[in-house]
Motif scaffolding. Structure first.
Motif, PDB file in Angstrom:
ATOM      1  N   CYS A   1       0.840  -1.200   0.000  1.00  0.00           N
ATOM      2  CA  CYS A   1       0.000   0.000   0.000  1.00  0.00           C
ATOM      3  C   CYS A   1       0.874   1.248   0.000  1.00  0.00           C
ATOM      4  CB  CYS A   1      -0.915  -0.015   1.220  1.00  0.00           C
ATOM      5  SG  CYS A   1      -1.903   1.472   1.432  1.00  0.00           S
ATOM      6  N   ARG A   2       1.889   1.260   0.844  1.00  0.00           N
ATOM      7  CA  ARG A   2       2.753   2.451   0.941  1.00  0.00           C
ATOM      8  C   ARG A   2       3.509   2.698  -0.364  1.00  0.00           C
ATOM      9  NH1 ARG A   2       4.239  -0.201   5.873  1.00  0.00           N
ATOM     10  NH2 ARG A   2       6.276  -0.614   4.949  1.00  0.00           N
ATOM     11  N   TYR A   3       3.966   1.634  -1.011  1.00  0.00           N
ATOM     12  CA  TYR A   3       4.681   1.817  -2.272  1.00  0.00           C
ATOM     13  C   TYR A   3       3.770   2.461  -3.309  1.00  0.00           C
ATOM     14  CZ  TYR A   3       7.957   0.841  -6.061  1.00  0.00           C
ATOM     15  OH  TYR A   3       8.833   0.978  -7.109  1.00  0.00           O
ATOM     16  N   LEU A   4       2.516   1.991  -3.363  1.00  0.00           N
ATOM     17  CA  LEU A   4       1.553   2.583  -4.286  1.00  0.00           C
ATOM     18  C   LEU A   4       1.317   4.056  -3.961  1.00  0.00           C
ATOM     19  CD1 LEU A   4      -0.719   2.410  -6.462  1.00  0.00           C
ATOM     20  CD2 LEU A   4      -2.249   1.689  -4.602  1.00  0.00           C
ATOM     21  N   HIS A   5       1.101   4.351  -2.701  1.00  0.00           N
ATOM     22  CA  HIS A   5       0.853   5.744  -2.312  1.00  0.00           C
ATOM     23  C   HIS A   5       2.044   6.646  -2.611  1.00  0.00           C
ATOM     24  CE1 HIS A   5      -2.615   4.774   0.720  1.00  0.00           C
ATOM     25  NE2 HIS A   5      -2.916   4.504  -0.527  1.00  0.00           N
ATOM     26  N   ARG A   6       3.233   6.098  -2.446  1.00  0.00           N
ATOM     27  CA  ARG A   6       4.413   6.919  -2.714  1.00  0.00           C
ATOM     28  C   ARG A   6       4.524   7.282  -4.191  1.00  0.00           C
ATOM     29  NH1 ARG A   6       5.383   9.891  -0.188  1.00  0.00           N
ATOM     30  NH2 ARG A   6       6.207   8.862   1.675  1.00  0.00           N
ATOM     31  N   LEU A   7       4.069   6.421  -5.067  1.00  0.00           N
ATOM     32  CA  LEU A   7       4.091   6.743  -6.493  1.00  0.00           C
ATOM     33  C   LEU A   7       3.169   7.911  -6.823  1.00  0.00           C
ATOM     34  CD1 LEU A   7       3.992   3.142  -8.032  1.00  0.00           C
ATOM     35  CD2 LEU A   7       5.975   4.676  -7.872  1.00  0.00           C
ATOM     36  N   MET A   8       2.198   8.150  -5.964  1.00  0.00           N
ATOM     37  CA  MET A   8       1.219   9.201  -6.203  1.00  0.00           C
ATOM     38  C   MET A   8       1.596  10.520  -5.532  1.00  0.00           C
ATOM     39  SD  MET A   8      -2.014   6.635  -5.630  1.00  0.00           S
ATOM     40  CE  MET A   8      -3.285   7.594  -6.433  1.00  0.00           C
ATOM     41  N   SER A   9       2.382  10.462  -4.488  1.00  0.00           N
ATOM     42  CA  SER A   9       2.843  11.668  -3.791  1.00  0.00           C
ATOM     43  C   SER A   9       4.243  11.447  -3.256  1.00  0.00           C
ATOM     44  CB  SER A   9       1.902  12.013  -2.630  1.00  0.00           C
ATOM     45  OG  SER A   9       2.460  13.037  -1.819  1.00  0.00           O
ATOM     46  N   ARG A  10       5.150  12.343  -3.591  1.00  0.00           N
ATOM     47  CA  ARG A  10       6.536  12.220  -3.140  1.00  0.00           C
ATOM     48  C   ARG A  10       6.714  12.705  -1.704  1.00  0.00           C
ATOM     49  NH1 ARG A  10       9.061   8.783  -3.691  1.00  0.00           N
ATOM     50  NH2 ARG A  10      10.668   9.927  -2.561  1.00  0.00           N
ATOM     51  N   HIS A  11       5.848  13.577  -1.232  1.00  0.00           N
ATOM     52  CA  HIS A  11       6.118  14.267   0.028  1.00  0.00           C
ATOM     53  C   HIS A  11       5.216  13.870   1.191  1.00  0.00           C
ATOM     54  CE1 HIS A  11       8.905  16.809  -2.147  1.00  0.00           C
ATOM     55  NE2 HIS A  11       7.967  17.036  -3.037  1.00  0.00           N
ATOM     56  N   THR A  12       4.079  13.291   0.922  1.00  0.00           N
ATOM     57  CA  THR A  12       3.175  12.889   2.000  1.00  0.00           C
ATOM     58  C   THR A  12       3.862  11.861   2.898  1.00  0.00           C
ATOM     59  OG1 THR A  12       1.244  13.279   0.609  1.00  0.00           O
ATOM     60  CG2 THR A  12       0.944  11.854   2.531  1.00  0.00           C
ATOM     61  N   LEU A  13       3.763  12.060   4.213  1.00  0.00           N
ATOM     62  CA  LEU A  13       4.368  11.123   5.155  1.00  0.00           C
ATOM     63  C   LEU A  13       3.511   9.870   5.254  1.00  0.00           C
ATOM     64  CD1 LEU A  13       6.474  10.413   7.337  1.00  0.00           C
ATOM     65  CD2 LEU A  13       5.040  11.663   8.985  1.00  0.00           C
ATOM     66  N   LEU A  14       4.133   8.714   5.106  1.00  0.00           N
ATOM     67  CA  LEU A  14       3.441   7.428   5.176  1.00  0.00           C
ATOM     68  C   LEU A  14       3.804   6.717   6.476  1.00  0.00           C
ATOM     69  CD1 LEU A  14       4.046   6.220   1.506  1.00  0.00           C
ATOM     70  CD2 LEU A  14       2.139   7.594   2.401  1.00  0.00           C
ATOM     71  N   TYR A  15       2.859   5.947   6.990  1.00  0.00           N
ATOM     72  CA  TYR A  15       3.058   5.206   8.235  1.00  0.00           C
ATOM     73  C   TYR A  15       2.905   3.710   8.008  1.00  0.00           C
ATOM     74  CZ  TYR A  15       2.951   9.218  11.436  1.00  0.00           C
ATOM     75  OH  TYR A  15       3.240  10.364  12.118  1.00  0.00           O
ATOM     76  N   THR A  16       3.616   2.945   8.815  1.00  0.00           N
ATOM     77  CA  THR A  16       3.393   1.507   8.861  1.00  0.00           C
ATOM     78  C   THR A  16       2.086   1.224   9.598  1.00  0.00           C
ATOM     79  OG1 THR A  16       4.447   1.155  11.020  1.00  0.00           O
ATOM     80  CG2 THR A  16       5.882   1.133   9.074  1.00  0.00           C
ATOM     81  N   GLU A  17       1.618   0.004   9.498  1.00  0.00           N
ATOM     82  CA  GLU A  17       0.624  -0.462  10.452  1.00  0.00           C
ATOM     83  C   GLU A  17       1.262  -0.428  11.841  1.00  0.00           C
ATOM     84  OE1 GLU A  17      -1.390  -4.236   8.729  1.00  0.00           O
ATOM     85  OE2 GLU A  17       0.622  -4.174   7.869  1.00  0.00           O
ATOM     86  N   MET A  18       0.432  -0.398  12.877  1.00  0.00           N
ATOM     87  CA  MET A  18       0.999  -0.485  14.214  1.00  0.00           C
ATOM     88  C   MET A  18       1.657  -1.849  14.411  1.00  0.00           C
ATOM     89  SD  MET A  18      -0.793  -0.295  17.977  1.00  0.00           S
ATOM     90  CE  MET A  18      -1.516  -1.923  17.740  1.00  0.00           C
ATOM     91  N   VAL A  19       2.874  -1.827  14.953  1.00  0.00           N
ATOM     92  CA  VAL A  19       3.602  -3.053  15.265  1.00  0.00           C
ATOM     93  C   VAL A  19       3.933  -3.010  16.753  1.00  0.00           C
ATOM     94  CG1 VAL A  19       5.562  -4.518  14.692  1.00  0.00           C
ATOM     95  CG2 VAL A  19       4.652  -2.938  12.974  1.00  0.00           C
ATOM     96  N   THR A  20       3.653  -4.081  17.472  1.00  0.00           N
ATOM     97  CA  THR A  20       3.935  -4.061  18.905  1.00  0.00           C
ATOM     98  C   THR A  20       5.432  -4.223  19.162  1.00  0.00           C
ATOM     99  OG1 THR A  20       3.683  -6.450  19.261  1.00  0.00           O
ATOM    100  CG2 THR A  20       1.684  -5.075  19.380  1.00  0.00           C
ATOM    101  N   ALA A  21       5.886  -3.604  20.232  1.00  0.00           N
ATOM    102  CA  ALA A  21       7.297  -3.707  20.589  1.00  0.00           C
ATOM    103  C   ALA A  21       7.726  -5.150  20.836  1.00  0.00           C
ATOM    104  CB  ALA A  21       7.590  -2.829  21.807  1.00  0.00           C
TER     105      ALA A  21
END
Length: 336
Positions: free
Chosen positions: A29-49
């Motif tokens: 999902c993030r790779y796709l979104h990055r192709l559409m916007s270079r500057h928008t900050l993307l987040y991972t899903e929440m990952v537990t410590a």
């Protein structure tokens, strides 16, 4: 394990970001979104410590360098565990590590993290201090609610911000809804408690030194920009950016960041084909990627055929890029 570090300067202020969403904002999902916007900050899903400490970190944290700027969201309430997970995240090259103090799910509550931490601001402060001390360059941030259950947001939110920011944390993304931990499902918590945008704006006025980013119910760039122009440092968009990514992301660089030109969904699809081929060559399945692409042409003629083709064929054994090209042909036929 050490990777190239992200450019931390790119994380100093996020005018627009896509919310971390479980089962949605994975690496494809993030790779796709990055192709559409270079500057928008993307987040991972929440990952537990604990998952990072004891699990398959490459599977949990691996990402393509093209995804930068990207932030890792952690779940947890043990300062030592969060410090360890932060160090691993820094080694992987994340430029920001965010602590989740907003998720209301039962599973998260049973682990004593997420929104229930709004009841323990001192513990949150201890956690972010440990993360800050463990960081080797990543910006440490917090995503929180305006309150939970019987708390009075106007009273507890400023106390929360003051307590946590005293440990050196300067960036808060605030989901402008209360979270009801007892009696509402996570889905209901996204819709039923009323939004209080004005409280978030008051927090920015009361704490001008903090970076305050608004989250919750923002469905388009016009709304995001209204809040930014009123004085907030940024806006975070969730479900709307996932279901209608073209509407949110293709004009974001120009409209929000005043950099670059608009992108198109067609260009994003074309650029996804080599990525898809690479994923398939490693044993992956097509639908692991295309499930994130269903909304690319939402509202356009041919969108239904696009979604149907991907939904019906991408899960089949041996399905490859030709399925995506076939789905795209429905739109070009309509355009012709």
């Amino acid at each position: 394990m050490t990777r190239n570090q992200g450019n931390s300067a790119a994380y100093q202020c996020s005018r627009l970001s896509i919310a971390p969403m479980m089962d949605w904002t994975d690496r494809h999902c993030r790779y796709l979104h990055r192709l559409m916007s270079r500057h928008t900050l993307l987040y991972t899903e929440m990952v537990t410590a604990p998952a990072i400490i004891h699990g398959d970190v490459e599977r949990l944290l691996g990402f393509d360098p093209a995804e930068h700027p990207i932030a890792l969201q952690l779940g947890g309430s043990d300062p030592d565990q969060l410090a360890q997970a932060t160090r691993v995240g820094c080694d992987f090259g994340y430029g920001e590590v965010n602590l989740n103090v907003g998720c209301p799910s039962d599973r998260v509550q049973s682990g004593r993290f997420g929104a229930c931490l709004m009841l323990e601001p001192t513990l949150v402060a201890d956690c972010v201090q440990a993360m800050q001390e463990a960081s080797t360059g990543a910006k440490i941030t917090v995503k929180c609610r305006i309150g939970v259950d019987d708390q009075i947001p106007a009273e507890i939110l400023p106390e929360f911000l003051e307590t946590v920011s005293a440990r050196g944390i300067v960036s808060f993304t605030i989901h402008a809804r209360m979270a009801w931990l007892d009696g509402l499902s996570p889905k209901e918590n996204r819709d039923i408690p009323p939004l209080d945008y004005e409280l978030v704006h008051r927090m920015k006025a009361e704490f001008p030194q903090l970076e305050i980013i608004l989250n919750g119910g923002i469905a388009d760039l016009d709304t995001a920009l209204e809040h930014i122009n009123r004085g907030l440092d940024g806006a975070m968009i969730g479900r709307a950016a996932y279901h209608t990514p073209t509407d949110i992301l293709c004009t974001a660089d120009r409209r929000v960041f005043e950099q670059g030109t608009d992108s198109t969904a067609e260009d994003a699809v074309a650029q996804m084909l080599p990525y898809i081929e690479n994923h398939l060559s490693k044993g992956g399945r097509l639908n692991q990627i295309t499930r994130h692409m269903l909304g690319l042409f939402s509202g356009r003629a041919g969108a239904r055929q696009w979604r149907r083709t991907l939904s019906e064929q991408a899960h089949k054994t041996g399905a490859g890029p030709e399925v995506v090209e076939l789905a795209l042909s429905h739109l070009t036929e309509v355009a012709a």
